[in-house]
Design a protein around this motif. Structure first.
Motif, PDB file in Angstrom:
ATOM      1  N   UNK A 125      12.890  -1.589   9.317  1.00 41.64           N
ATOM      2  CA  UNK A 125      13.611  -0.865   8.774  1.00 41.64           C
ATOM      3  C   UNK A 125      12.943   0.656   8.188  1.00 41.64           C
ATOM      4  N   UNK A 126      12.345  -0.587   7.412  1.00 34.81           N
ATOM      5  CA  UNK A 126      11.190  -0.075   6.103  1.00 34.81           C
ATOM      6  C   UNK A 126      10.142   0.252   6.988  1.00 34.81           C
ATOM      7  N   UNK A 127       9.457  -0.873   7.429  1.00 35.49           N
ATOM      8  CA  UNK A 127       8.449   0.245   7.795  1.00 35.49           C
ATOM      9  C   UNK A 127       7.551   1.407   8.834  1.00 35.49           C
ATOM     10  N   UNK A 128       9.016   1.833   9.413  1.00 34.19           N
ATOM     11  CA  UNK A 128       9.348   2.418  10.662  1.00 34.19           C
ATOM     12  C   UNK A 128       9.630   4.170   9.788  1.00 34.19           C
ATOM     13  N   UNK A 129      10.384   3.115   8.839  1.00 37.12           N
ATOM     14  CA  UNK A 129       9.995   4.980   7.764  1.00 37.12           C
ATOM     15  C   UNK A 129       8.962   5.062   6.804  1.00 37.12           C
ATOM     16  N   UNK A 130       7.892   4.295   6.581  1.00 42.65           N
ATOM     17  CA  UNK A 130       7.123   4.968   6.102  1.00 42.65           C
ATOM     18  C   UNK A 130       5.559   4.830   7.451  1.00 42.65           C
ATOM     19  N   UNK A 131       6.003   5.065   8.664  1.00 38.14           N
ATOM     20  CA  UNK A 131       4.950   4.930   9.875  1.00 38.14           C
ATOM     21  C   UNK A 131       4.022   4.182   9.788  1.00 38.14           C
ATOM     22  N   UNK A 132       3.998   2.561  10.064  1.00 41.63           N
ATOM     23  CA  UNK A 132       3.639   1.846   9.755  1.00 41.63           C
ATOM     24  C   UNK A 132       3.610   0.991  10.861  1.00 41.63           C
ATOM     25  N   UNK A 133       4.854   0.992  11.686  1.00 40.29           N
ATOM     26  CA  UNK A 133       4.708   0.587  13.420  1.00 40.29           C
ATOM     27  C   UNK A 133       4.977   1.237  14.293  1.00 40.29           C
ATOM     28  N   UNK A 157       0.128  -0.970   0.026  1.00 40.73           N
ATOM     29  CA  UNK A 157      -0.176  -0.349  -0.104  1.00 40.73           C
ATOM     30  C   UNK A 157       0.805   1.728   0.030  1.00 40.73           C
ATOM     31  N   UNK A 158       2.573   0.743   0.287  1.00 37.66           N
ATOM     32  CA  UNK A 158       3.041   2.398  -0.081  1.00 37.66           C
ATOM     33  C   UNK A 158       4.122   2.569  -1.307  1.00 37.66           C
ATOM     34  N   UNK A 159       4.800   3.618  -1.590  1.00 32.19           N
ATOM     35  CA  UNK A 159       5.969   3.752  -2.424  1.00 32.19           C
ATOM     36  C   UNK A 159       7.382   4.034  -2.014  1.00 32.19           C
ATOM     37  N   UNK A 160       7.674   2.447  -2.804  1.00 28.89           N
ATOM     38  CA  UNK A 160       9.108   2.121  -2.198  1.00 28.89           C
ATOM     39  C   UNK A 160      10.263   2.836  -2.241  1.00 28.89           C
ATOM     40  N   UNK A 161      11.203   3.012  -1.940  1.00 24.40           N
ATOM     41  CA  UNK A 161      12.106   4.099  -3.186  1.00 24.40           C
ATOM     42  C   UNK A 161      13.279   3.557  -3.026  1.00 24.40           C
ATOM     43  N   UNK A 162      14.460   3.706  -4.004  1.00 21.46           N
ATOM     44  CA  UNK A 162      15.706   3.266  -4.028  1.00 21.46           C
ATOM     45  C   UNK A 162      16.899   2.540  -3.218  1.00 21.46           C
ATOM     46  N   UNK A 163      17.142   2.390  -2.367  1.00 17.74           N
ATOM     47  CA  UNK A 163      17.709   1.637  -1.538  1.00 17.74           C
ATOM     48  C   UNK A 163      16.748   0.931  -0.298  1.00 17.74           C
ATOM     49  N   UNK A 164      15.510   1.275   0.292  1.00 15.45           N
ATOM     50  CA  UNK A 164      14.410   0.220   0.854  1.00 15.45           C
ATOM     51  C   UNK A 164      14.258  -0.219  -0.148  1.00 15.45           C
ATOM     52  N   UNK A 165      13.628  -0.754  -1.742  1.00 15.25           N
ATOM     53  CA  UNK A 165      14.363  -1.909  -2.500  1.00 15.25           C
ATOM     54  C   UNK A 165      14.251  -2.354  -2.237  1.00 15.25           C
ATOM     55  N   UNK A 166      16.073  -2.488  -2.473  1.00 11.21           N
ATOM     56  CA  UNK A 166      17.112  -3.508  -1.952  1.00 11.21           C
ATOM     57  C   UNK A 166      16.748  -4.214  -0.672  1.00 11.21           C
ATOM     58  N   UNK A 167      16.392  -2.813   0.567  1.00 10.53           N
ATOM     59  CA  UNK A 167      16.199  -3.541   1.881  1.00 10.53           C
ATOM     60  C   UNK A 167      15.321  -4.840   1.708  1.00 10.53           C
ATOM     61  N   UNK A 168      13.856  -3.943   1.031  1.00 16.16           N
ATOM     62  CA  UNK A 168      12.516  -5.219   1.312  1.00 16.16           C
ATOM     63  C   UNK A 168      13.131  -6.838   0.127  1.00 16.16           C
TER      64      UNK A 168
END
Length: 78
Positions: free
Chosen positions: A70-78, A24-35
């Motif tokens: 880490x990615x979820x925190x960046x997007x305020x999901x947790x 449900x969110x847009x992930x960019x750059x390094x976040x894609x690699x982390x996922x």
């Protein structure tokens, strides 16, 4: 604790639930690699469970959750 196969399987299910949130969110750059890395560690978990190496499987799923969180925190999901 780390040798509990059922616990590890529950962690895999939780990972699948949490990663679905990211649809449900847009992930960019390094976040894609982390996922991608998190997904790879989750796959490694299943591999090590098949090999009956619960300690390594537990380490993999724990690391996968950490990366995903880490990615979820960046997007305020947790």
């Amino acid at each position: 604790m780390y040798g509990d196969v059922e616990r590890i399987k529950k962690d895999i299910e939780l990972f699948a639930k949490n990663i679905k949130e990211l649809e449900s969110i847009e992930i960019h750059g390094n976040q894609e690699r982390i996922v991608e890395m998190a997904e790879s560690y989750c796959q490694d978990t299943s591999y090590y469970l098949e090999k009956k190496d619960q300690m390594t499987a537990f380490g993999c799923i724990t690391y996968a959750h950490g990366l995903l969180d880490a990615v979820r925190i960046l997007h305020d999901l947790i």
